[in-house]
Design a protein around this motif. Structure first.
Motif, PDB file in Angstrom:
ATOM      1  N   TRP A   1       0.895  -1.593  -0.123  1.00 52.13           N
ATOM      2  CA  TRP A   1       0.270  -0.090   0.573  1.00 52.13           C
ATOM      3  C   TRP A   1       0.815   1.458   0.487  1.00 52.13           C
ATOM      4  O   TRP A   1       1.704   1.945   0.313  1.00 52.13           O
ATOM      5  CB  TRP A   1      -0.851   0.110   0.918  1.00 52.13           C
TER       6      TRP A   1
ATOM      7  N   GLU B   1      -8.896   1.324  -2.687  1.00 57.61           N
ATOM      8  CA  GLU B   1      -9.456   1.540  -0.795  1.00 57.61           C
ATOM      9  C   GLU B   1     -11.005   0.727  -1.259  1.00 57.61           C
ATOM     10  O   GLU B   1     -11.232   0.345  -0.451  1.00 57.61           O
ATOM     11  CB  GLU B   1      -9.744   2.952  -1.062  1.00 57.61           C
TER      12      GLU B   1
ATOM     13  N   HIS C   1      -2.916   2.872  -3.138  1.00 60.81           N
ATOM     14  CA  HIS C   1      -3.140   1.237  -3.724  1.00 60.81           C
ATOM     15  C   HIS C   1      -1.860   0.633  -3.598  1.00 60.81           C
ATOM     16  O   HIS C   1      -1.505   0.525  -2.976  1.00 60.81           O
ATOM     17  CB  HIS C   1      -2.747   1.623  -5.359  1.00 60.81           C
ATOM     18  N   ARG C   2      -2.007  -0.901  -4.043  1.00 58.79           N
ATOM     19  CA  ARG C   2      -1.536  -1.997  -3.812  1.00 58.79           C
ATOM     20  C   ARG C   2      -0.985  -3.080  -5.356  1.00 58.79           C
ATOM     21  O   ARG C   2      -1.908  -3.181  -6.092  1.00 58.79           O
ATOM     22  CB  ARG C   2      -1.191  -2.654  -2.832  1.00 58.79           C
TER      23      ARG C   2
END
Length: 129
Positions: free
Chosen positions: A42, A63, A83-84
């Motif tokens: 993240w 999210e 974000h990831r």
């Protein structure tokens, strides 16, 4: 420079410098399974990001949503989007992260009429197939 983890502050803002003051642009070739957690954890940044999956499958999680990307799929991540990225099969992607001012100076007509309208939008991420 190869990066295997993205350092963040307490708000999860990336502490990486993307380019330099004179040319605020950075290009990354990310093999997701080479990151410490086998994911790009993240983070968010004030810069915008364009990503393209070269090999494998990648999940981009923001999210609210999970986006499933295959080879040839791309993303636009807006400024400030948390974000990831994850991959189960060694997904590899290109990420271009750059300041919006690279498109046009902040005090210009182009910036005010085009760039500035995108940044605060309610569209944090766009998936391209």
């Amino acid at each position: 420079m190869k990066i295997y983890a993205i350092p963040t502050d307490e708000t999860m803002r990336s502490l990486l410098d993307h380019g330099c003051r004179d040319f605020p642009f950075e290009y990354y070739l990310d093999e997701i399974n080479q990151f410490h957690s086998q994911s790009i954890e993240w983070h968010w940044h004030k810069e915008v990001e364009f990503s393209l999956v070269l090999y494998g499958n990648v999940r981009c999680i923001d999210e609210v949503n999970i986006y499933h990307l295959s080879s040839g799929d791309g993303l636009f991540l807006n400024s400030g989007t948390l974000h990831r990225f994850e991959s189960d099969d060694g997904g590899t992607m290109i990420n271009m992260v750059f300041s919006p001012e690279l498109i046009a100076p902040q005090d210009s007509f182009l910036y005010r009429d085009f760039v500035e309208r995108i940044l605060p939008s309610d569209c944090p991420l766009t998936h391209f197939r």
